[in-house]
Every structure is written in C-alpha cells, then in structure tokens.
Scaffold this motif. Structure first.
Motif, PDB file in Angstrom:
ATOM      1  N   UNK A  55     -10.160  38.883   2.653  1.00  0.00           N
ATOM      2  CA  UNK A  55     -10.540  38.317   3.951  1.00  0.00           C
ATOM      3  C   UNK A  55      -9.310  37.862   4.736  1.00  0.00           C
ATOM      4  N   UNK A  56      -8.325  37.326   4.030  1.00  0.00           N
ATOM      5  CA  UNK A  56      -7.142  36.784   4.692  1.00  0.00           C
ATOM      6  C   UNK A  56      -6.019  37.807   4.831  1.00  0.00           C
ATOM      7  N   UNK A  57      -6.286  39.040   4.453  1.00  0.00           N
ATOM      8  CA  UNK A  57      -5.286  40.085   4.622  1.00  0.00           C
ATOM      9  C   UNK A  57      -4.151  40.035   3.623  1.00  0.00           C
ATOM     10  N   UNK A  58      -4.328  39.307   2.506  1.00  0.00           N
ATOM     11  CA  UNK A  58      -3.267  39.184   1.516  1.00  0.00           C
ATOM     12  C   UNK A  58      -3.328  40.269   0.455  1.00  0.00           C
ATOM     13  N   UNK A  59      -4.352  41.090   0.497  1.00  0.00           N
ATOM     14  CA  UNK A  59      -4.484  42.199  -0.451  1.00  0.00           C
ATOM     15  C   UNK A  59      -4.913  43.440   0.315  1.00  0.00           C
ATOM     16  N   UNK A  60      -4.407  44.572  -0.129  1.00  0.00           N
ATOM     17  CA  UNK A  60      -4.674  45.825   0.574  1.00  0.00           C
ATOM     18  C   UNK A  60      -6.117  46.275   0.384  1.00  0.00           C
TER      19      UNK A  60
END
Length: 872
Positions: free
Chosen positions: A604-609
């Motif tokens: 959700x926070x864009x920290x994982x692809x």
C-alpha cells in the motif's frame, strides 16, 4: 494560536503535551540546527476532538484484551475506533488555526509532511518506529486535516495495539500529537546514527566486530522514505568521530527512489506507483551507481550529528535531507536501547535419551518444528504424524513392534527439540533390510500422486471443512476429543502421503543441484558464464505467488476501510490455515495475521514491488537463462537432454509440492480451537489459569483431568507446573540444536557410508573466510539491514527490503519473503520449503547457519551471498 503550536516555540519540557518528536524538533531549532519550519497539534487536540466518541469503544477493547482475545476479534473493535476517528468533525476555530499555521509555514504553497508524535514515541526504550501513519507531500489545509485524522486512526491498528501491550503501555493513556512540517524537495536523503549501532555487537566468529567511534550515514536519491522503508539498498558512509573524515564508503546499486507525485513524470523519471503525495520511480541510469552524498556532505552531516548528540546527551538516530547542497535535519530520536540479551543455560548437554541411539533433525523436525515442542504436541500429534509416516514403508504399527530392524521409539525430543531415529542396524539384519528397502521402493514407486489427488486430498478437505463449520462449544467433551482424534488421524495420513511425494521433489532438486555443475563443466572450462540452476526454475505461478497477488489486490482495494477488511476476511478464510510452525501452541495466521498485514502495508505504501511485475521479471529471466544454456549446450545434445528432463521433473513436482503443502495444515486451526475449548473448560473448573495453558499438559494429563471433571470431581491445580514448563520452554528456545546427536554418528549399508543419503539436503560444506556459513539455497547477493524475526509477534517490525533473519521458514511466512531483500535462517537446507520460495521470489538466501539469529543484530548491515552460502 491556542490549539496549534509552532515548532520553534517548543522545548524538551513540552514532550508530555506534544510528544517527543515535536519537542525534539523545537530543541533542535533552539540549538541552531537547520530544521524545516512547521507546527504541531498537541495531544490535547486529539483528546478533546475524539474523547466523547471513543469512550465506549475503548472500554470494549480493554475487555477483549483482558479476555485474551485473538487479533481477529480485536480487529472488529479496532476498525470501529479508526472509522470513528476518520469521520470526526474538527471545530471551526481549529480549522482556522490550521489554515493560518499552514500559510505561515508554506506562504508560497508547497507540500508538508504530516507525522505522528506519540506521547510514548521516540523514547530510549520504545521507538514506535514504523508503527504510526506518515503522509508526505500534503499540499492544502484541507488535506492536512485528512492526514491528521489518518495519523490519529493509526493509533488503533492491531499491530500498534499489540506493540503497546508488549511495552506495557496502557491503551487508555494512548494519544497522539501530530507534527506538520515543510517538505524539503530532497535530492538525496536518509538516516544517520551518531554512533555505529553495531559497535557493541559480539560476533563470536561471524566476522570482525564493527569499528567503534564512527558515525554511520545511509543515503539514497530522493526522499528518505526509500531508505527508511527499505525500498532500496542505500549508500553507506562511515565518518570517523575522532578526526571528522570519511573512513569507509560503500556505494550501492540504487534502482528506485521516492519523489513528489507531481514530478513523477519529469526529469526522465518513470513512475512505478504512487502514494497520496509521493511516487516510487526508477532512478535515472546515470545515477544508480553514483554516490548520493559527497564526502564533504557526509562530514558536515556527521558534525551536525555530534552537535545533536551533545545537545541531547545520548546517541541519536537522525533523519536528514539535502537540497541544492544544503542540509536539513528532519527529526532526531535516541537510539533504542536493548534489554540485556538472555543467555542459554550453560550446562545443557546434547545426549541421546536412549543408550546407543542416533538421532537427527530431518524431515518434519527441521523447518517444520524449529522450536522446543509444547508438552501437548510432543505427546499427541507429533507421534501420530511419525507413526503414519513410518507405516508407508515399515508396515502396520503391530508389525513394526516386532521388527528388530526398527528403532524404538522412532521419534522423541532432546532438550525439547524434535528428533527422529536413524540407528537402523542394517548390517545386523540384512534380509529384513532388503525387505524394508523393497517396501520403501514399492511405496514410493506406486501411484502416489494419483492416490493423493483422487482419494487422500478430497477426503482430507471435505471432512476438515465440515469440522471447521462445527460449533465446538456445543459439543460434549467426549465428542470434542473424538473430533480432535479424527483431525489428527486425517493430518497423519496426509503427512504420510506427503512423505512419499516429497521423495520425488527432493530427489529432483538434489539431482538438479548435483548434476548441473557437471553438465556445465565443459562450458566453464572454456570460460563460458552460465546462470545458476535456480534461475532456470524461477517465475512460475504457484499457490505461494497467488497468496501475494491476493494481498497486493487487497492493498489496492478502492473504497473505505470496511471494503478492504471484508476482502481481507475472505483472504483469511482461504489462506489462514497455513501455520507458522506445526506445534499448535502457536496461533495460526487466521488468529494472528501480522505477516499478511505487514505485507499489505508494504504494498500500500509503495515499499514493495508489484508481485505480478516481479513474477513477470523472473519469468523473463528464466526464459533468457534457459535460452542461454540451450545455446551453450548445442554441441552437447546428451547433456542438454538430461538437463531438459531434470527441469521438467522439477517443474512437475514443484507444482505437486505447492498444492500438497497448501492443504497439509487445514486441520491445525480446528485442533487448536478444540484444545482451547477443552482448556476453557478446565479453566472454568479451576484446573488451569487460562485456556492456552492446556498446551503445557501432556495428552495423558489432559485426558485424566477431563475424566475427573466428567465424574464431577475437581481437577488438580496445574498453575505451578504450567508456569515451570513455560519458563523451561523459553530457556530451551535459546539453544541451538545440533543436526545430529551424537554429532559423529554414521549409518552404513554393508561397508558403504550412506549418511549423506539419510541427511540429503541437510549437509553444509564449510568454507574458508569470515562470516556465517550455511546452505546456498537461492542465488544472488544483497547487502541490507538485518531484521531478526523469531515468531509471528515480530512480523510487524519487519520492513520491506530488510534481510529476514529467522530461526526457520514455513509456507505461512511466504508473504514476508515476498517483501524481503534476502533471507538467512538457523535451520533448513536446500530442500526446505523456504529455499524453494526464496528461489521463486528471486531473493538471495542462506539457510542452516545454526546460529544466525544469535550472532546477527537488528539493524546490522549484512551481505547475503546466496551463491556461496556465506553471510558477512
């Protein structure tokens, strides 16, 4: 202003009303540190705005926690708390003050960062790092109000509630001030530790201790969230405190960065996904291997760090940013102090409980049962599983009892850890050995897969699904015991068929790993570089990848929190039965879904692809690797044919493994709920203090107490016994069980030493050089901060991109692997499920190090070399 306070007006004494984060920023400003302007909503604003609406719900939460409710029950109450906060109305005077303060901080417009400043946050013993909400690049007073509500609501995420419990902080006192601070359009940013957090680490042979007297800086391009959130492996600079010079520089290959969403399409950036005010973009190719700080900037940062440390009188964890060569300090907090580590008992001896017996931690005992067994599991389900497994090749239980070739008992525990016997006197009973071998081959070469698909699996799923729908509280005690017995029998028979199927996928993996270097030898001799065999198996869809796809879909669910939670409940219904390990003393993922929530938050926070993009990339890598190997082997048709056959074998039985393991633990939630119901009945009768104490009785003890209750007699009080057994198990968890007891035992067939066959996948070749050694189970190399995860309770602390350092890995951990940068485990080998998942995800992994969790510290920068099985 009355309800809004400017940061420049705050000092350390204001921490109780504005939180440590805001007070620290005011202190930094007073010390002349360059801190972006901002303001704060004190704790009192949270109290007056939400108190009336939250009171009854907080009372209900307190009751649930006192009753020992599981996360799924708590989540309903927590969701209502969050929804109430997200819809609370701000009074007009407060809205006016917010607008004025925003105008003062950003007179020409521009983004602000909205961050929590909890009253217990950023202390020396409880950092709360990553627990609460942060929103970046918020560009209007109206959006600030929305962001403030979201920060307040994050107080009531289940993982934050559990964190406060672990820190013994009362929920009734929970509150939050909120900091609103001008965003620095950072060219580079990151974190700084004014002293190396590893400097006091004892490595015990895992490499040289990190040098003392250095300030450590980690940086990357764009906003610091890429570093803090683990999105990128950062550059690392170590600055000598004695002479203010850069003593060591390590420049990483940086693929992604976080920038304002409004600029995501500018400057040659390619957006990879956006948050509310930021976007994750690809780093321009000419900057990926360039240092994100100059040496002068690193030295200047270190000087600020010394000043901040001297001002606060303690080492600090500092976030910073650089814009047009100018440094801005965004926040500072004390380095979290660790409690003294517990030490394992010094007088423990690893001796066989049976004279002359040889024990090994193989099969079910390794990654499936990595911790000391609870008394209930050790005396009920564990022997049931082993009994059914042995019947595959040794015949019915009655026949086994009269067979002198078979050791008795075949399973047991040493210092609490599960072991299987391997001291088969084959040379003493050659005819029985031949018969046993024929039985074994007859079983393994039979129609196992067809039997599994057409008989075992349908019966297993149908019967357990019926049990799952049963109201266990309405069953009589004898009926409840019969249900448990049936669930154990179903699970035992399923494990037995798995033991046969595992022969195919284990042998396939072992053959490929053994034969591939020989196939490639002529090419290596000629200097041709070929990919490792793991690259030839990556990128296929599986139940594991399906799980991560579903989590990613939940993270992207549009609409209110309720819609996402409904989707999450459906997810748990389908995937929540895969256990973290087989001992039912531990909660199932359906009860404690921390790993799933951690992964959802990272997506959700864009920290994982995006996992589908990752899968496509791995599939492309596999296609390219296979084409490369096929071209290189064009002149060697026999070698090419053998490799093709082995890859087909592994692909087929990889799918079988994936599906078979997915259904294996369907019975565990049922057995655990049933035992807890029996524990509740014993608690009501006065025998136990809490229902989960039941797991610290043996099977015979439990049945005996239930018979007493059935006869109307009072049960024995087990408080002291349970307390002692719980404490003893916690001590045993600190031990590192050897793979064999005794360590030098060997098994022979005739004059042939067949030990390596018996321990296939568990032998690790020691290599020269510093660092930890283990099985090189998934190729590649990564350098990233380490995060030790011992159990489901630690899952919320894991950040995307961290190196996962764990005692073990089971299928339920797969979502955590989906966001990890690398994996290191104490137990497990090349054939364990965690190894397969690591290769599927394309992350470097080293398993079977024996003591990684004891030698590696949280936050320590480690390199995982999955090609050579080293960690340093």
């Amino acid at each position: 202003m009355h309800d809004v306070v400017m940061l420049r007006d705050l000092r350390a004494g204001d921490a109780t009303r504005v939180g440590a984060k805001a007070a620290n920023l005011g202190e930094l400003m007073s010390a002349g540190i360059p801190v972006p302007d901002g303001f704060c909503l004190p704790l009192s604003v949270y109290r007056t705005t939400t108190a009336a609406a939250l009171g009854p719900q907080l009372d209900h939460l307190t009751t649930l926690l006192a009753d020992g409710s599981q996360d799924r029950e708590i989540e309903d109450c927590a969701r209502l708390l969050r929804t109430t906060i997200l819809t609370v109305e701000f009074p007009e005077p407060l809205l006016d003050e917010l607008a004025q303060a925003y105008q003062a901080v950003r007179p020409d417009g521009g983004g602000v960062a909205v961050r929590s400043s909890g009253t217990s946050e950023d202390s020396a013993t409880a950092s709360f790092a990553g627990q609460y909400h942060t929103e970046l690049a918020v560009d209007s007073p109206e959006d600030v109000v929305t962001a403030v509500r979201r920060c307040w609501a994050s107080l009531w995420q289940v993982h934050a509630i559990r964190y406060r419990e672990r820190q013994h902080l009362p929920h009734s006192a929970a509150g939050m001030a909120v900091v609103v601070q001008a965003m620095v359009p950072a060219e580079s940013a990151g974190v700084m530790f004014t002293v190396d957090p590893r400097a006091t680490t004892v490595t015990d042979g895992a490499g040289d201790p990190p040098p003392a007297g250095r300030t450590v800086i980690e940086s990357s391009w764009g906003y610091g969230e890429a570093v803090v959130g683990g999105l990128v492996t950062p550059d690392r600079f170590e600055v000598s405190r004695a002479d203010a010079r850069v003593a060591h520089t390590q420049v990483a290959h940086k693929l992604r960065m976080v920038v304002p969403a409004a600029t995501a399409g500018e400057g040659g950036y390619e957006a990879a996904g956006a948050g509310t005010g930021t976007a994750v973009v690809d780093v321009p190719s000419d900057r990926r291997d360039a240092a994100s700080l100059t040496a002068d900037q690193a030295v200047a940062l270190a000087r600020y760090g010394r000043t901040i440390e001297e001002h606060f009188g303690a080492p600090q964890d500092v976030e910073w940013a650089v814009r047009a060569g100018r440094i801005a300090i965004l926040q500072a907090r004390p380095l979290t102090q660790r409690e003294p580590a517990r030490t394992a008992p010094a007088d423990v001896r690893w001796q066989s409980p049976v004279d002359g017996a040889w024990w090994a931690r193989i099969s079910i005992c390794d990654s499936w049962l990595p911790e000391p067994l609870s008394p209930l599991f050790a005396t009920t389900l564990f022997p049931c599983l082993v009994t059914h497994w042995s019947q595959n090749w040794a015949g019915p239980e009655a026949e086994q009892l009269t067979n002198p070739l078979l050791p008795k008992p075949m399973s047991g525990t040493i210092n609490g850890f599960a072991y299987l016997r391997l001291d088969y006197p084959m040379n003493k009973y050659p005819l029985r050995t031949v018969k046993l071998a024929l039985n074994c081959y007859r079983f393994h070469l039979g129609p196992l897969e067809r039997r599994w698909r057409t008989v075992i699996l349908p019966r297993h799923v149908a019967r357990l699904e019926a049990m799952r729908r049963t109201d266990l509280t309405a069953l009589a005690t004898d009926d409840l015991l019969r249900l448990i017995a049936e669930a154990q029998e179903l699970s035992g028979k399923y494990w037995a068929i798995l033991g046969g199927l595992a022969w195919y996928w284990n042998i396939g993996e072992w053959l490929l790993a053994t034969v591939y270097p020989r196939i490639a030898k002529p090419l290596k001799d000629s200097g041709t570089e070929l990919p490792g065999h793991g690259a030839l198996l990556q990128g296929y869809p599986s139940m594991t990848s399906e799980t991560t796809f579903a989590l990613h879909d939940i993270a992207r669910t549009e609409g209110d929190d309720g819609e996402a939670e409904r989707e999450f409940e459906k997810f748990l219904d389908r995937y929540g039965h895969q256990v973290y390990h087989l001992d039912f003393v531990e909660p199932t993922p359906a009860e404690d879904p921390s790993t799933f929530r951690t992964t959802i938050a990272a997506y959700r926070e864009g920290r994982a692809a995006d996992p589908r993009e990752r899968m496509r990339s791995l599939a492309q890598r596999r296609t390219t690797a296979r084409a490369q190997v096929a071209a290189a082997l064009r002149a060697f048709p026999l070698r090419r044919g053998v490799l093709t056959a082995l890859l087909s074998w592994n692909r087929r039985y990889g799918q079988v493994r994936d599906q078979a393991l997915f259904h294996f633990t369907r019975g565990w939630p049922i057995m655990r709920r049933a035992y807890l119901e029996l524990g509740r009945r014993l608690t009501t009768a006065g025998g136990l203090r809490s229902p989960d104490d039941v797991f610290f009785l043996t099977g015979d003890e439990l049945h005996g107490e239930l018979r007493k209750i059935g006869r109307g007699q009072p049960p024995k009080s087990w408080d002291d016994v349970v307390h002692q057994r719980r404490a003893h198990r916690e001590e045993q968890k600190l031990l590192s069980p050897p793979p064999q007891v005794p360590a030098d035992a060997r098994i022979f067939m005739g004059k042939v030493d067949v030990t390596s066959v018996a321990l296939v996948g568990h032998q690790t070749k020691a290599e020269e050089g510093a660092g930890l050694h283990g099985s090189p189970v998934s190729p590649g190399r990564v350098t990233a901060p380490a995060r030790r995860v011992f159990s489901v309770r630690d899952f919320p602390t894991f950040q995307a991109g961290d190196v996962l350092v764990a005692p073990y890995i089971t299928p339920a951990w797969s979502p955590l692997l989906a966001i990890a940068g690398g994996v290191v485990t104490d137990t497990g080998g090349a054939l364990s499920h965690g190894s397969i998942v690591a290769r599927e995800y394309g992350i470097p992994a080293v398993m079977g190090t024996n003591n990684a969790t004891k030698l590696i510290q949280d936050g320590q920068l480690v390199t995982v070399d999955g090609d050579h099985g080293r960690v340093y």
